[in-house]
Scaffold this motif. Structure first.
Motif, PDB file in Angstrom:
ATOM      1  N   THR A   5      74.456  34.104  24.922  1.00  0.00           N
ATOM      2  CA  THR A   5      72.924  33.480  25.126  1.00  0.00           C
ATOM      3  C   THR A   5      72.497  34.298  26.562  1.00  0.00           C
ATOM      4  O   THR A   5      71.379  34.029  27.112  1.00  0.00           O
ATOM      5  CB  THR A   5      72.689  32.150  25.230  1.00  0.00           C
ATOM      6  N   THR A   6      73.068  35.149  27.146  1.00  0.00           N
ATOM      7  CA  THR A   6      73.021  36.006  28.395  1.00  0.00           C
ATOM      8  C   THR A   6      71.851  36.893  27.941  1.00  0.00           C
ATOM      9  O   THR A   6      72.404  37.694  27.216  1.00  0.00           O
ATOM     10  CB  THR A   6      74.297  36.297  29.094  1.00  0.00           C
ATOM     11  N   PRO A   7      70.985  36.811  28.756  1.00  0.00           N
ATOM     12  CA  PRO A   7      69.745  38.091  28.393  1.00  0.00           C
ATOM     13  C   PRO A   7      70.294  39.241  29.049  1.00  0.00           C
ATOM     14  O   PRO A   7      71.153  39.315  29.980  1.00  0.00           O
ATOM     15  CB  PRO A   7      68.540  37.491  29.400  1.00  0.00           C
ATOM     16  N   ILE A   8      70.073  40.342  28.148  1.00  0.00           N
ATOM     17  CA  ILE A   8      70.652  41.639  28.457  1.00  0.00           C
ATOM     18  C   ILE A   8      69.389  42.637  28.855  1.00  0.00           C
ATOM     19  O   ILE A   8      68.402  42.823  27.941  1.00  0.00           O
ATOM     20  CB  ILE A   8      71.532  42.003  27.180  1.00  0.00           C
ATOM     21  N   ASP A   9      69.623  43.277  29.849  1.00  0.00           N
ATOM     22  CA  ASP A   9      68.631  44.247  30.126  1.00  0.00           C
ATOM     23  C   ASP A   9      69.220  45.498  30.069  1.00  0.00           C
ATOM     24  O   ASP A   9      70.189  46.111  30.743  1.00  0.00           O
ATOM     25  CB  ASP A   9      68.250  44.149  31.834  1.00  0.00           C
ATOM     26  N   VAL A  10      68.919  46.232  29.059  1.00  0.00           N
ATOM     27  CA  VAL A  10      69.406  47.517  28.577  1.00  0.00           C
ATOM     28  C   VAL A  10      69.334  48.548  29.571  1.00  0.00           C
ATOM     29  O   VAL A  10      69.846  49.755  29.641  1.00  0.00           O
ATOM     30  CB  VAL A  10      69.202  47.979  27.196  1.00  0.00           C
ATOM     31  N   SER A  11      68.266  48.489  30.415  1.00  0.00           N
ATOM     32  CA  SER A  11      67.883  49.631  31.223  1.00  0.00           C
ATOM     33  C   SER A  11      68.769  49.408  32.649  1.00  0.00           C
ATOM     34  O   SER A  11      69.048  50.467  33.232  1.00  0.00           O
ATOM     35  CB  SER A  11      66.405  49.490  31.795  1.00  0.00           C
ATOM     36  N   ALA A  12      69.505  48.275  32.826  1.00  0.00           N
ATOM     37  CA  ALA A  12      70.397  48.316  33.979  1.00  0.00           C
ATOM     38  C   ALA A  12      71.821  48.744  33.589  1.00  0.00           C
ATOM     39  O   ALA A  12      72.249  49.195  32.582  1.00  0.00           O
ATOM     40  CB  ALA A  12      70.786  46.575  34.183  1.00  0.00           C
ATOM     41  N   LEU A  44      70.991  57.731  27.771  1.00  0.00           N
ATOM     42  CA  LEU A  44      71.776  56.840  27.250  1.00  0.00           C
ATOM     43  C   LEU A  44      71.380  55.948  26.369  1.00  0.00           C
ATOM     44  O   LEU A  44      70.135  55.719  26.499  1.00  0.00           O
ATOM     45  CB  LEU A  44      72.506  56.093  28.496  1.00  0.00           C
ATOM     46  N   LYS A  45      71.993  55.779  24.978  1.00  0.00           N
ATOM     47  CA  LYS A  45      71.359  55.031  23.976  1.00  0.00           C
ATOM     48  C   LYS A  45      72.366  53.631  24.022  1.00  0.00           C
ATOM     49  O   LYS A  45      73.613  53.934  24.007  1.00  0.00           O
ATOM     50  CB  LYS A  45      71.232  55.571  22.695  1.00  0.00           C
ATOM     51  N   PHE A  46      71.657  52.371  23.930  1.00  0.00           N
ATOM     52  CA  PHE A  46      72.619  51.207  23.855  1.00  0.00           C
ATOM     53  C   PHE A  46      72.133  50.568  22.516  1.00  0.00           C
ATOM     54  O   PHE A  46      70.891  50.505  22.376  1.00  0.00           O
ATOM     55  CB  PHE A  46      72.253  50.296  24.797  1.00  0.00           C
ATOM     56  N   LYS A  47      73.066  50.112  21.854  1.00  0.00           N
ATOM     57  CA  LYS A  47      73.122  49.194  20.696  1.00  0.00           C
ATOM     58  C   LYS A  47      73.260  47.721  20.959  1.00  0.00           C
ATOM     59  O   LYS A  47      74.300  47.247  21.428  1.00  0.00           O
ATOM     60  CB  LYS A  47      73.924  49.821  19.636  1.00  0.00           C
ATOM     61  N   LEU A  48      72.253  47.129  20.987  1.00  0.00           N
ATOM     62  CA  LEU A  48      72.612  45.570  21.146  1.00  0.00           C
ATOM     63  C   LEU A  48      73.104  44.800  20.051  1.00  0.00           C
ATOM     64  O   LEU A  48      72.527  45.109  18.913  1.00  0.00           O
ATOM     65  CB  LEU A  48      71.279  44.787  21.593  1.00  0.00           C
ATOM     66  N   PRO A  49      74.094  44.383  20.280  1.00  0.00           N
ATOM     67  CA  PRO A  49      74.732  43.752  19.147  1.00  0.00           C
ATOM     68  C   PRO A  49      74.068  42.351  18.492  1.00  0.00           C
ATOM     69  O   PRO A  49      73.229  41.643  19.440  1.00  0.00           O
ATOM     70  CB  PRO A  49      76.291  43.130  19.695  1.00  0.00           C
ATOM     71  N   ARG A  50      74.152  42.037  17.211  1.00  0.00           N
ATOM     72  CA  ARG A  50      73.360  41.202  16.631  1.00  0.00           C
ATOM     73  C   ARG A  50      74.371  39.777  16.620  1.00  0.00           C
ATOM     74  O   ARG A  50      75.480  39.882  16.351  1.00  0.00           O
ATOM     75  CB  ARG A  50      73.198  41.342  15.149  1.00  0.00           C
ATOM     76  N   VAL A  51      74.158  38.780  17.495  1.00  0.00           N
ATOM     77  CA  VAL A  51      74.877  37.771  17.744  1.00  0.00           C
ATOM     78  C   VAL A  51      74.390  36.448  17.251  1.00  0.00           C
ATOM     79  O   VAL A  51      75.000  35.363  17.378  1.00  0.00           O
ATOM     80  CB  VAL A  51      75.270  37.566  18.968  1.00  0.00           C
ATOM     81  N   ASP A  52      73.408  36.705  16.281  1.00  0.00           N
ATOM     82  CA  ASP A  52      72.955  35.412  15.672  1.00  0.00           C
ATOM     83  C   ASP A  52      73.745  34.380  14.854  1.00  0.00           C
ATOM     84  O   ASP A  52      73.873  33.380  15.014  1.00  0.00           O
ATOM     85  CB  ASP A  52      71.582  35.736  14.900  1.00  0.00           C
ATOM     86  N   THR A  53      74.695  35.205  13.993  1.00  0.00           N
ATOM     87  CA  THR A  53      75.683  34.507  13.390  1.00  0.00           C
ATOM     88  C   THR A  53      76.514  33.801  14.274  1.00  0.00           C
ATOM     89  O   THR A  53      77.124  32.449  13.999  1.00  0.00           O
ATOM     90  CB  THR A  53      76.594  35.446  12.343  1.00  0.00           C
ATOM     91  N   LEU A  54      77.018  34.359  15.461  1.00  0.00           N
ATOM     92  CA  LEU A  54      78.029  33.740  16.423  1.00  0.00           C
ATOM     93  C   LEU A  54      77.369  32.535  17.037  1.00  0.00           C
ATOM     94  O   LEU A  54      77.963  31.603  17.082  1.00  0.00           O
ATOM     95  CB  LEU A  54      78.373  34.813  17.491  1.00  0.00           C
TER      96      LEU A  54
END
Length: 133
Positions: free
Chosen positions: A48-55, A11-21
């Motif tokens: 601002t919630t930390p994301i663990d892509v392995s979870a 599985l591949k996850f793309k973390l969204p870029r939320v800096d602008t938001l």
């Protein structure tokens, strides 16, 4: 004897870029922020919630608990398989239909279109008009 090898699906996850938001969120007036929280509960906390892509991804019930927001009380904007109609999107976002028609694609708006619109509203002093309807 059977093979010990397991068939696994990568599985591949793309973390969204939320800096602008996050930057735009910092420009919300306290009154608008309170209105947004009253309407959408703790949704801004997701920025601002930390994301663990392995979870594993949370279930809908877990999202409901995290956000204190119940999905059954807030149906999605469009039903699956139905195209978004520019007229209804324009009405919901308080935007001219011409502007919506230019930016709306079959799968929704491009993030660039939404970010540009948010920055334009911020310059006009209407930073979170889209969040307050």
């Amino acid at each position: 004897m059977g093979s010990e090898r397991r068939n696994t699906l990568p599985l591949k996850f793309k973390l969204p870029r939320v800096d602008t938001l996050i930057t735009l969120r910092s420009k919300i007036t306290p009154c608008k922020k309170n209105n947004f929280i009253c309407r959408y509960r703790r949704m801004l906390d997701l920025l601002t919630t930390p994301i663990d892509v392995s979870a594993l991804a949370p279930t809908i019930e877990e999202y409901e608990k995290l956000l204190d927001w119940y999905v059954k009380d807030h149906p999605p904007f469009a039903k699956l398989g139905e195209p978004l109609m520019p007229e209804s999107v324009a009405e919901a976002l308080h935007l001219p239909i011409e502007e919506v028609s230019l930016g709306l694609r079959p799968r929704g708006f491009a993030i660039k279109f939404l970010e540009d619109k948010a920055w334009a509203l911020e310059k006009e002093g209407k930073c979170f008009l889209l969040m307050s309807f």
